[in-house]
Write a protein that holds these residues in place. Structure first.
Motif, PDB file in Angstrom:
ATOM      1  N   THR A   1      25.363  39.649   9.270  1.00 14.03           N
ATOM      2  CA  THR A   1      24.517  39.236  10.396  1.00 14.03           C
ATOM      3  C   THR A   1      23.060  39.148   9.980  1.00 14.03           C
ATOM      4  O   THR A   1      22.372  38.169  10.297  1.00 14.03           O
ATOM      5  CB  THR A   1      24.688  40.216  11.579  1.00 14.03           C
TER       6      THR A   1
ATOM      7  N   MET B   1      21.068  35.575   9.913  1.00 16.66           N
ATOM      8  CA  MET B   1      19.921  35.344  10.790  1.00 16.66           C
ATOM      9  C   MET B   1      18.641  35.093   9.997  1.00 16.66           C
ATOM     10  O   MET B   1      17.879  34.178  10.310  1.00 16.66           O
ATOM     11  CB  MET B   1      19.779  36.485  11.779  1.00 16.66           C
TER      12      MET B   1
ATOM     13  N   ARG C   1      19.310  36.595  25.423  1.00 17.55           N
ATOM     14  CA  ARG C   1      19.881  35.943  24.241  1.00 17.55           C
ATOM     15  C   ARG C   1      20.807  34.800  24.639  1.00 17.55           C
ATOM     16  O   ARG C   1      20.765  33.724  24.056  1.00 17.55           O
ATOM     17  CB  ARG C   1      20.635  36.948  23.365  1.00 17.55           C
TER      18      ARG C   1
ATOM     19  N   ASP D   1      26.437  36.908  20.324  1.00 17.84           N
ATOM     20  CA  ASP D   1      26.222  36.735  18.881  1.00 17.84           C
ATOM     21  C   ASP D   1      27.079  35.598  18.338  1.00 17.84           C
ATOM     22  O   ASP D   1      26.590  34.686  17.674  1.00 17.84           O
ATOM     23  CB  ASP D   1      26.527  38.051  18.169  1.00 17.84           C
TER      24      ASP D   1
ATOM     25  N   ASP E   1      19.144  40.055  18.979  1.00 18.68           N
ATOM     26  CA  ASP E   1      20.342  40.756  18.507  1.00 18.68           C
ATOM     27  C   ASP E   1      19.971  42.141  17.989  1.00 18.68           C
ATOM     28  O   ASP E   1      20.657  43.122  18.252  1.00 18.68           O
ATOM     29  CB  ASP E   1      21.041  39.949  17.414  1.00 18.68           C
ATOM     30  N   TRP E   2      18.877  42.219  17.281  1.00 16.33           N
ATOM     31  CA  TRP E   2      18.412  43.510  16.759  1.00 16.33           C
ATOM     32  C   TRP E   2      17.832  44.359  17.884  1.00 16.33           C
ATOM     33  O   TRP E   2      18.082  45.560  17.973  1.00 16.33           O
ATOM     34  CB  TRP E   2      17.366  43.264  15.665  1.00 16.33           C
TER      35      TRP E   2
ATOM     36  N   THR F   1      25.562  32.017  17.283  1.00 15.30           N
ATOM     37  CA  THR F   1      25.635  31.764  15.848  1.00 15.30           C
ATOM     38  C   THR F   1      26.381  30.464  15.560  1.00 15.30           C
ATOM     39  O   THR F   1      25.921  29.630  14.776  1.00 15.30           O
ATOM     40  CB  THR F   1      26.326  32.942  15.123  1.00 15.30           C
TER      41      THR F   1
ATOM     42  N   VAL G   1      14.978  29.920  17.540  1.00 16.63           N
ATOM     43  CA  VAL G   1      16.055  30.554  16.769  1.00 16.63           C
ATOM     44  C   VAL G   1      15.618  31.943  16.298  1.00 16.63           C
ATOM     45  O   VAL G   1      16.415  32.889  16.299  1.00 16.63           O
ATOM     46  CB  VAL G   1      16.504  29.663  15.594  1.00 16.63           C
TER      47      VAL G   1
ATOM     48  N   THR H   1      19.032  31.639   8.375  1.00 20.57           N
ATOM     49  CA  THR H   1      18.857  30.563   9.351  1.00 20.57           C
ATOM     50  C   THR H   1      17.388  30.358   9.689  1.00 20.57           C
ATOM     51  O   THR H   1      16.902  29.224   9.746  1.00 20.57           O
ATOM     52  CB  THR H   1      19.667  30.864  10.637  1.00 20.57           C
TER      53      THR H   1
ATOM     54  N   SER I   1      17.562  35.363  17.226  1.00 21.06           N
ATOM     55  CA  SER I   1      17.954  36.322  16.186  1.00 21.06           C
ATOM     56  C   SER I   1      17.363  37.699  16.458  1.00 21.06           C
ATOM     57  O   SER I   1      18.035  38.717  16.280  1.00 21.06           O
ATOM     58  CB  SER I   1      17.502  35.821  14.819  1.00 21.06           C
TER      59      SER I   1
END
Length: 192
Positions: A142, A146, A30, A87, A62-63, A91, A55, A149, A59
């Motif tokens: 979040t 995400m 990331r 993050d 993160d998950w 971001t 992007v 975005t 994103s």
């Protein structure tokens, strides 16, 4: 009677003091995606699909890292510190790039940056870096930020201004939630 690892305190977990874990590798990926994603957003007029893909990958990581940490029971202190830094840094950087090219309203960037700076200073001063617990509002923020975005960037990639408009609405809602979550995190930092 043996405790299930989910019931064990994090510091007692065999992975808690390890640096190299599968979720931490995902967090490093990331970090590595931040600069290419930002550059792609700044060049969105020329290569909109590249911006969308980078992007979206940022994103998704993160998950993925959180899911892997729970599934593999590899929660670590390094991950607790590295994940929120990746993050926040990603971001803010992506929001700056999206604002520069006119895809994000500037006030969204200002809210995100101010909240992150205030909470960041509070966590450093109080020594609570990596110790804050994610709140429900924080998780919702979040997710909305995400998804919003990605949709904002999908509009140019798919030649669909309507998709960009939906993304902008989600991003603006996320900015409001970001401020609310920031208040919660600030209070947590002060209590530590």
């Amino acid at each position: 009677m043996a405790q299930h690892q989910d019931e064990v305190e994090p510091a007692e977990s065999p992975y808690y003091h390890r640096v190299v874990t599968v979720p931490n590798v995902v967090s490093v990926v990331r970090f590595a995606l931040i600069v290419p994603a930002v550059l792609a957003v700044l060049d969105i007029d020329e290569q909109p699909v590249r911006a969308l893909v980078l992007v979206a990958l940022f994103s998704l990581t993160d998950w993925v890292d959180g899911t892997l940490a729970r599934a593999l029971r590899q929660r670590s202190r390094v991950g607790e510190v590295m994940d929120p830094i990746a993050d926040r840094l990603g971001t803010v950087a992506i929001a700056v790039a999206a604002s520069v090219v006119g895809l994000f309203p500037w006030w969204v960037l200002v809210v995100i940056a101010v909240v992150d700076v205030v909470v960041g200073i509070a966590t450093l001063v109080r020594g609570s870096l990596g110790a804050l617990r994610v709140t429900t509002v924080g998780k919702a923020k979040t997710a909305l930020l995400m998804v919003g975005t990605v949709l904002v960037l999908a509009g140019p990639a798919w030649s669909s201004p309507e998709v960009t408009d939906v993304g902008r609405v989600l991003v603006q809602i996320a900015a409001v939630l970001h401020a609310l979550a920031g208040i919660q995190y600030f209070r947590q930092a002060l209590r530590r």
